[in-house]
Structures are given as structure tokens and as C-alpha cells.
Design a protein around this motif. Structure first.
Motif: not given
Ligand code: ADP
Ligand code: ADP
Length: 237
Positions: A48-70
Motif C-alpha cells: 500500500x505504501x510501495x515499500x514493496x512493489x505489487x506484482x499487479x493490481x491497484x491501490x487508490x488513496x482517494x483519487x490518487x492511484x498510488x500504484x501508478x506513481x513513478x
């Protein structure tokens, strides 16, 4: 609001730590995350906080797509996520106030600590938070002079200092006695309700979770096997 959608994580070793996890946590709701050791609780929190990179799927915080952030912009996302840890992760030689300020200022450099130059608005906000967690009289004490319960209160105030939209809380009471554990759980619940913060608490103690949270998510081998109110949980299963 936090939304986790079809989240998977397969480590390089081949361990499938998460196998398609889905849930939404609305504002103000505190979810207790339970499951045996190795079931994927830490991996979920870290994805969820991307200390580990997910292999697939999405995490949204409100409108923010956390998984898509560079990767280079992750700091911005992490600022929106307050973390509270089992071992508090305080800076021992700094004061309570300085530890709280480090929520937004990041690492408090020595010259700041020495000259006590902090933005006044941050200081007044930090005093308000220390008042809320019951530590207003300890602002100038060094972190290493505090009891475990007091240290966790500092941890809570520091997490709130960055004005987060989500709290991720990892075993907050694992180092505390039962009475202090209940006080800390109560405080976390009250604060999340007041601030309408969604939160996930990774918690070993199922009875403690049941006594406080309104919703429990149970993980087993990387899958959600329970999601509901604590009284529906069969503790023998
Ligand atoms: P906890 O349940 O308290 O999170 P774990 O024993 O699951 O503790 O993990 C401790 C640390 O070891 C974590 O950083 C985790 O990511 C890492 N870890 C766990 N299992 C493995 C593994 N099979 N290979 C490499 N690292 C692992
Ligand atoms: P929990 O927090 O519930 O104890 P974890 O998320 O730590 O579970 O672990 C889930 C699974 O992923 C376990 O099989 C563990 O061994 C594996 N794992 C965790 N961290 C790592 C890692 N860094 N490398 C490889 N495997 C890991």
C-alpha cells in the motif's frame, strides 16, 4: 478512502504472498488485519505504501492511484500515508516535540534541534497533537525518557503531523502491557473517528482487535478469508 483492487505480490523467490486482494475502507473506519504468520499482512501493508512493489493490481488513496506513481514521486504519496510502528521508531536523542515535527519536516537536522528553529505553524500544530495524545507536559523530554505507552503516543502524534489521509499501523501494541494496549487502541479509534481517517491495523492479538475495531479482515496464504464485523469472526477457525 482506501481502495485495494486485485492486488497480487509474487516475490522473486516464487512466494505468492498476495493472490488477488480486494477491499475498500471508507473514511473513519478502522480495520483490524489478522492472519497467521506468513499470511501476507506485512506484504499487504508494504504494497500500500510501495515499500514493496505489487506484482499487479491497484491501490487508490482517494483519487490518487498510488500504484501508478513513478518511483521518483513516491514521497508525495507517502506523505499522505501516516505510519505507526510496533517499536515506535522514535529518534532517541531528540525531544518529544522534535520527534513529532519530524513527521512533516522529515529528519530533523542537528542545527535545527540546536537552534530550535521550526516553522511556528508546525510547532503550534504539534502542540495541539501532543495535547490530543495526552503528552503536552512531556514536549521537552527526550524520547528515551518515556514509557512504552508514551512512546507510542508520540508515534501517533508524529503520524498525524503530516495530516495523512490514511493510517497504516503495524502491531502498535505488541510491545505494551495489556492495559496500555487497550488505552492505545482506544486512542487510535477515537482519533480516526474524529478525523475521519481510514486505517489498517496489523494486529496479532485477535481478542484485542475484536474488542475495538468494527471490521476485521482475515488473511490466509495471501487471500482474504474473512471480511466482516468482529462478532461474526469464528475465532476457532
Ligand atoms: P512479521 O510476520 O513480523 O512481518 P516475518 O518473519 O514475516 O515477520 O518477516 C520478517 C522480515 O523478513 C520481513 O522484512 C519480511 O519481508 C522478510 N521475509 C519474510 N519471509 C521471507 C522470505 N521467505 N525471504 C526473504 N525475506 C523474507
Ligand atoms: P505476515 O506479515 O502475515 O507474517 P508476510 O507478508 O511477511 O506475512 O509474508 C507472506 C509470504 O511472503 C510468506 O510466505 C513470506 O515468507 C513471503 N515473504 C515475505 N517477504 C518476503 C521477501 N522479502 N522475499 C521473499 N518472500 C517474502
Amino acid at each position: 478512502m482506501l481502495r485495494v483492487s486485485d492486488l497480487t505480490k509474487t516475490y522473486k523467490t516464487g512466494d505468492k504472498a498476495l493472490k488477488g486482494v480486494n477491499f475498500t475502507i471508507p473514511a473513519g473506519q478502522v480495520v483490524g488485519l489478522i492472519g497467521p504468520s506468513g499470511s501476507g499482512k506485512s506484504t499487504l501493508i508494504r504494497c500500500i505504501n510501495r515499500l514493496v512493489e505489487p506484482s499487479s493490481g491497484k491501490v487508490y488513496l482517494g483519487d490518487l492511484d498510488v500504484t501508478a506513481m513513478p518511483r521518483g514521486r513516491l514521497r508525495t504519496a507517502r506523505r499522505r500515508i501516516g505510519m505507526i510502528f510496533q517499536e515506535y521508531a522514535l529518534v532517541e536523542r531528540l525531544t518529544v516535540m522534535e520527534n513529532v515535527l519530524s513527521g512533516r519536516l522529515g529528519y530533523v537536522p542537528f542545527w535545527r534541534s540546536f537552534l530550535r528553529r521550526y516553522p511556528p505553524a508546525y510547532v503550534s500544530n504539534a502542540f495541539a497533537l501532543l495535547d490530543r495524545v495526552g503528552l503536552i507536559d512531556h514536549a521537552d523530554k527526550r524520547a528515551d525518557a518515556l514509557s512504552g505507552g508514551q512512546r507510542q503516543r508520540v508515534g501517533i502524534a508524529r503520524a498525524l503531523e503530516q495530516d495523512p489521509e490514511l493510517l497504516l499501523i503495524d502491531e502498535p501494541t505488541a510491545s505494551l502491557d495489556p492495559r496500555t494496549s487497550r488505552q492505545i487502541m482506544r486512542l487510535i479509534l477515537e482519533i480516526c473517528r474524529e478525523r475521519q481517517l481510514p486505517a489498517i491495523i496489523n494486529i496479532h492479538d485477535v481478542l484485542l482487535a475484536q474488542a475495538f475495531v468494527e471490521r476485521i479482515i482475515g488473511l490466509r496464504a495471501g487471500e482474504i478469508v474473512f471480511d466482516g464485523p468482529p462478532d461474526a469472526l469464528d475465532t476457532d477457525a
